[in-house]
Motif scaffolding. Structure first.
Motif: not given
Length: 486
Positions: A228, A224-225, A232, A33, A62-64, A59
């Motif tokens: 996540t 998923y959201h 977090r 990634w 949204s994730n990192y 991606w």
């Protein structure tokens, strides 16, 4: 930090950031990634990165995004935002100007250059100083909006004309800051146009007013959201993000499970109280969505519930004709009337199979040069035609049949109860779901109260063994199969 900082200094900073991220996530994750990310520049408090694909932009965003910003802030405390831009032919596209907001928690979005664009070239994340980063609320920048699914491309007929009319009315009202029916729940079996209508509503409203905050999510993406956000520790930000939307569209409602379903219930209540428009689609009426809380089902039932029934011959013919006309315009090929009539009469499962039938004939014509005829259609569409001989069985049908046959309430089949009078019917229901539907083991598990796929596999193997050992049970299950397929 400003653009006056030397490019050499920024490169050194980026190398240190990359080293921190690699140490934090490990070499494999870093290679997947982060390795292809490049630092373009740092302007004021914004870090501009580039990635080679839209997917990677989305991606990483949204994730990192929060992890990257944390790594930067160890050396540059003033950095508070990251922008990931698509890199084309080795060059990043022009960056988006930062959006000025009044509070640190406010989300930042970029308006699409054109309403029909399925995804923006870049996405922006804000790193609040006192809260976790919040998800982005622009449906057209990240969700699976299909630019082909508009009201113009929708073929209406007796089976879907009410849903079509309601969808257009919703879009018109939402574009003019009004609410008509709320919530609206559209339901049908697979492939009859629910997703098309939700996509069309989103496109119509966005085209009329690009400032509208539209959120389109499938149930899987919603879960998923939410998960996540919980991981977090930013669940509150996620809730606030959803509650600021003007139009919320949730697809495949039947897959919503667990705490995500509860959270949807809270969000639904808040949106309705605030007169925001909510449109939901699922494959069963609200009363049959056993995975949802009773209050959520009541809320959905209390709105406008719109069914879409199976397509009649006239509507199937209209759909095939529309797809054939499109193929003619694009490829210059000819679909004779007898072929269109044959497809409409022979392929009766659902709309997607009608689309697939036309696509197969187009492919056959383009690859072999053979004219489109009824014999070619008979040869090419054999499996689609055979599918009409077997009734499409849904998990809801299996739950209803097993519940009635064994006199066990459907909610008990989905519960955690382990008594023998519940466990065996539940295992049989899972076995039938695996045998009679195309659902995967994880999907079946979700539909049976959020169970793991290994539980489903154990149930299937258990029933298979019981059938071998118990002739009477084997006959009983075979009877259930025949009743479900009739």
């Amino acid at each position: 930090m400003t653009t006056t900082d030397s490019s050499e200094g920024q490169r050194e900073l980026w190398n240190r950031v990359r080293a921190r991220i690699k140490a934090s996530v490990g070499a494999d994750v870093f290679t997947s990634w982060f390795a292809s990310l490049e630092l373009e520049e740092i302007v004021d408090d914004v870090v501009h990165l580039s990635a080679p694909t839209r997917f990677l932009c989305s991606w990483v965003q949204s994730n990192y995004a929060d992890r990257i910003l944390e790594a930067f802030r160890q050396d540059a405390e003033t950095v508070s935002r990251i922008q990931v831009t698509l890199r084309v032919n080795g060059q990043a596209r022009p960056r988006l100007a930062p959006v000025v907001t009044e509070t640190p928690a406010a989300e930042e979005t970029a308006t699409p250059a054109a309403p029909s664009a399925p995804m923006l070239a870049s996405t922006v994340a804000r790193f609040p100083r006192d809260a976790a980063a919040q998800p982005k609320g622009d449906a057209l920048s990240g969700s699976a909006i299909d630019p082909r699914m508009t009201f113009d491309s929708f073929v209406a007929g007796e089976a879907n004309e009410m849903a079509f009319g309601v969808a257009k009315q919703i879009a018109n009202a939402a574009a003019n800051n009004a609410v008509t029916f709320n919530p609206v729940y559209i339901h049908s079996t697979v492939g009859l146009g629910k997703s098309h209508l939700l996509n069309a509503i989103a496109h119509a409203v966005q085209s009329a007013d690009a400032s509208k905050n539209i959120v389109y999510l499938t149930a899987d993406h919603f879960m998923y959201h939410f998960i996540t956000a919980v991981q977090r520790q930013s669940a509150l930000g996620f809730k606030e993000w959803l509650r600021r939307v003007d139009l919320l569209l949730i697809d495949d409602m039947q897959f919503l499970q667990g705490k995500s379903a509860t959270e949807f219930g809270h969000t639904l209540g808040t949106l309705l109280t605030g007169a925001k428009q909510v449109v939901v689609a699922g494959d069963a009426p609200p009363r049959d969505l056993e995975m949802l809380d009773e209050r959520v089902r009541s809320r959905l039932s209390g709105g406008l519930v719109v069914p879409i029934s199976g397509f009649d011959l006239e509507l199937r013919r209209a759909i095939v004709q529309r797809r054939a006309d499109q193929a003619t315009a694009r490829y210059g090929m000819h679909f004779p009337a007898p072929v269109i009539d044959y497809i409409a009469r022979a392929v009766i499962s659902h709309g997607r199979d009608l689309d697939g039938a036309v696509n197969r004939l187009v492919a056959a014509n383009q690859l072999t040069g053979e004219l489109v005829t009824v014999p070619l259609a008979e040869k090419t569409l054999g499996d689609l035609i055979r599918s009409r001989e077997v009734r499409r069985v849904r998990i809801e049908d299996i739950l209803r049949m097993v519940s009635r046959h064994y006199k066990v309430p459907r909610n008990e089949l989905l519960s955690a109860r382990r008594s023998r009078d519940v466990v065996r019917p539940r295992q049989i229901a899972m076995f039938l779901a695996k045998a009679l539907t195309s659902r995967s083991l994880p999907e079946i598990g979700r539909r049976f109260g959020g169970r793991d796929h290994t539980t489903v596999l154990h149930s299937v193997r258990k029933v298979e063994q019981m059938i071998k050992d118990d002739v009477e049970l084997a006959q009983e299950i075979e009877l259930l199969k025949r009743m479900l397929e009739e």
